[in-house]
Each structure stands twice: as structure tokens, then as C-alpha cells.
Design an enzyme around this catalytic site. Structure first.
Site, short mmCIF file in Angstrom:
data_model
loop_
_atom_site.label_atom_id
_atom_site.label_comp_id
_atom_site.label_asym_id
_atom_site.label_seq_id
_atom_site.Cartn_x
_atom_site.Cartn_y
_atom_site.Cartn_z
N VAL A 125 18.77 -21.03 -21.17
CA VAL A 125 19.60 -20.12 -21.99
C VAL A 125 20.89 -20.82 -22.41
O VAL A 125 21.29 -20.76 -23.58
CB VAL A 125 19.92 -18.82 -21.21
CG1 VAL A 125 20.93 -17.97 -21.98
CG2 VAL A 125 18.65 -18.02 -20.97
N TYR A 126 21.53 -21.51 -21.46
CA TYR A 126 22.78 -22.24 -21.74
C TYR A 126 22.54 -23.33 -22.79
O TYR A 126 23.29 -23.45 -23.78
CB TYR A 126 23.31 -22.84 -20.44
CG TYR A 126 24.45 -23.81 -20.61
CD1 TYR A 126 25.74 -23.37 -20.89
CD2 TYR A 126 24.24 -25.18 -20.50
CE1 TYR A 126 26.79 -24.27 -21.05
CE2 TYR A 126 25.28 -26.08 -20.64
CZ TYR A 126 26.55 -25.61 -20.92
OH TYR A 126 27.59 -26.50 -21.07
N LEU A 127 21.51 -24.12 -22.59
CA LEU A 127 21.24 -25.23 -23.51
C LEU A 127 20.81 -24.73 -24.89
O LEU A 127 21.16 -25.34 -25.90
CB LEU A 127 20.16 -26.15 -22.92
CG LEU A 127 20.59 -26.93 -21.66
CD1 LEU A 127 19.39 -27.67 -21.06
CD2 LEU A 127 21.72 -27.90 -21.96
N ALA A 129 21.87 -21.93 -26.23
CA ALA A 129 23.11 -21.46 -26.85
C ALA A 129 23.89 -22.64 -27.42
O ALA A 129 24.43 -22.57 -28.54
CB ALA A 129 23.96 -20.72 -25.81
N LYS A 130 23.95 -23.74 -26.67
CA LYS A 130 24.63 -24.95 -27.14
C LYS A 130 23.94 -25.51 -28.38
O LYS A 130 24.59 -25.92 -29.34
CB LYS A 130 24.68 -26.00 -26.03
CG LYS A 130 25.66 -25.71 -24.91
CD LYS A 130 27.09 -25.75 -25.41
CE LYS A 130 28.11 -25.67 -24.30
NZ LYS A 130 29.49 -25.54 -24.82
#
Length: 214
Positions: A125-127, A129-130
Site C-alpha cells: 500500500v505504501y509503495l 501510494a509512492k
């Protein structure tokens, strides 16, 4: 002196960016803060502040600025909603604000692995978003640099790195060295409209970034 807005100035890497810029003869840092009580930190350093919350409207924050460093992040302990709100949507809002103000260069702190988030299930999810934020910046028409470092540590920076558009290996790099790379990326000819990865290495930051820019 050109004005540089540092988004994420209160974070571990952002504070290092502010310190470097504060000793620059070319750039004048402006720290974006979310809470009034954060102002004193920067007043003690003789650094101007701009109020702005990435979860709200930030269109005003880019006014009067020449360049922007986006070093904000939701942190590894926040939930998915917060990650998307800050790392993706907050970044997109800042990019749009920069475009409206005709910012000369936008330097983005991304993450290694953002090119293919599916490879890391724990951080997908973090990657993602990035990655979405990075793509929004690339498509914005702004002059940009996107830095994707390996895992960040708090060890003393040695100013020795390994840089490439794709490194095909994993590793770590100090926040000190990441901060220097972000600041060096502000310069017009360096890593212009490039996305690149960074790990600790053996080459000096200056020669590595010039070599990558050629």
C-alpha cells in the site's frame, strides 16, 4: 536566494534537509508545519515557516516559492488510509499547487520498490501510494527529480553512495546522505527529470550525482 519549501520539515529526514539548506548561500529554506507548536523549532534556527496540512488544502503553501522538496511521509506505523492521504493524495495536492505557482523544480523523496509495489506484500500500500505520487509528478509537466532510497537509517552520513536509475539490489542509506542528495537535486542541471535509486556506496555524493546527470 531562492526560496525552497520543505514539505515534511518536522520529520527525521526533513529536519536534516532544513539544516543543510540553512547553511546554503543559494537557497533559503521554508519549513511547512502542521501545528502552531512546531513553529518554535524552526524559529530557533532562524527558519521561516508556512502552515500547511497535507490532508487539507495546501494550495497556499507554494505561493512565493521557487522550488520544493517533498520529504513528507505517513510513517510505517500508520494505517492504510493515512498512508494514502499523505503519501499519495497529499503529494498530489502539493504537486498541483507547485504547478499553479510555476515552481522551477520539484524534488520528491520516494522509496526503492515504488517501481513495482507488488514485489513487497508487506509494504504494498505504501509503495503503491509512492508510485502513484511519482507518476503524478512525472505527468505534471514540472521539472522534477525523484529519489528512491533504500532503507533509511540514522547512522552518520559518510557522503558515499551508489546511484543508478535502477540498482537491482537492496540495502540501506543514512538519512544524512538522503538529505544531501535531495538538496543537491535542487540544482537545475542535476538529475533533471530523472527517477533514481540510492544506497550507501563508495562514490562521493557530488561525483555520483554529476555522473548520473550526464
Amino acid at each position: 536566494m531562492e526560496r525552497v519549501l520543505v514539505v515534511g520539515a518536522t520529520g527525521h529526514t526533513g529536519k536534516r534537509v532544513i539544516e543543510i539548506l540553512n547553511n546554503s548561500k543559494t537557497f533559503e529554506p521554508y519549513a511547512m508545519i502542521r501545528k502552531e507548536e512546531q513553529r518554535q523549532i524552526f524559529e530557533d534556527m532562524d527558519v521561516e515557516t508556512v502552515m500547511g496540512d497535507l490532508e487539507k488544502d495546501v494550495s497556499h503553501a507554494a505561493k512565493g516559492m521557487d522550488r520544493i522538496i517533498f520529504a513528507a511521509g505517513s510513517g510505517s506505523k500508520t494505517g492504510e488510509d493515512k498512508t494514502i492521504a499523505i503519501d499519495q493524495e497529499g503529494a498530489k495536492k502539493m504537486i498541483d499547487a507547485a504547478k499553479n505557482e510555476k515552481i522551477k523544480k520539484f524534488v520528491m523523496l520516494s522509496s526503492m520498490g515504488a517501481d513495482d509495489p507488488s514485489q513487497n506484500k508487506d509494504m504494498k500500500v505504501y509503495l503503491q501510494a509512492k508510485k502513484n505520487a511519482d507518476e503524478h509528478l512525472i505527468q505534471s509537466g514540472l521539472t522534477y527529480s525523484i529519489l528512491r532510497p533504500g532503507s533509511l537509517n540514522d547512522e552518520l552520513g559518510l557522503a558515499k553512495v551508489k546511484l543508478a536509475e535502477k540498482l537491482n539490489e537492496r540495502g540501506e542509506i543514512s538519512r544524512d546522505d538522503v538529505a544531501f542528495l535531495l538538496v543537491m537535486s535542487l540544482a537545475d542541471p542535476l538529475v533533471k527529470n530523472k527517477t533514481f535509486e540510492a544506497l550507501e556506496g563508495r562514490e562521493s555524493i557530488k561525483s555520483a550525482i554529476i555522473e548520473l546527470s550526464s
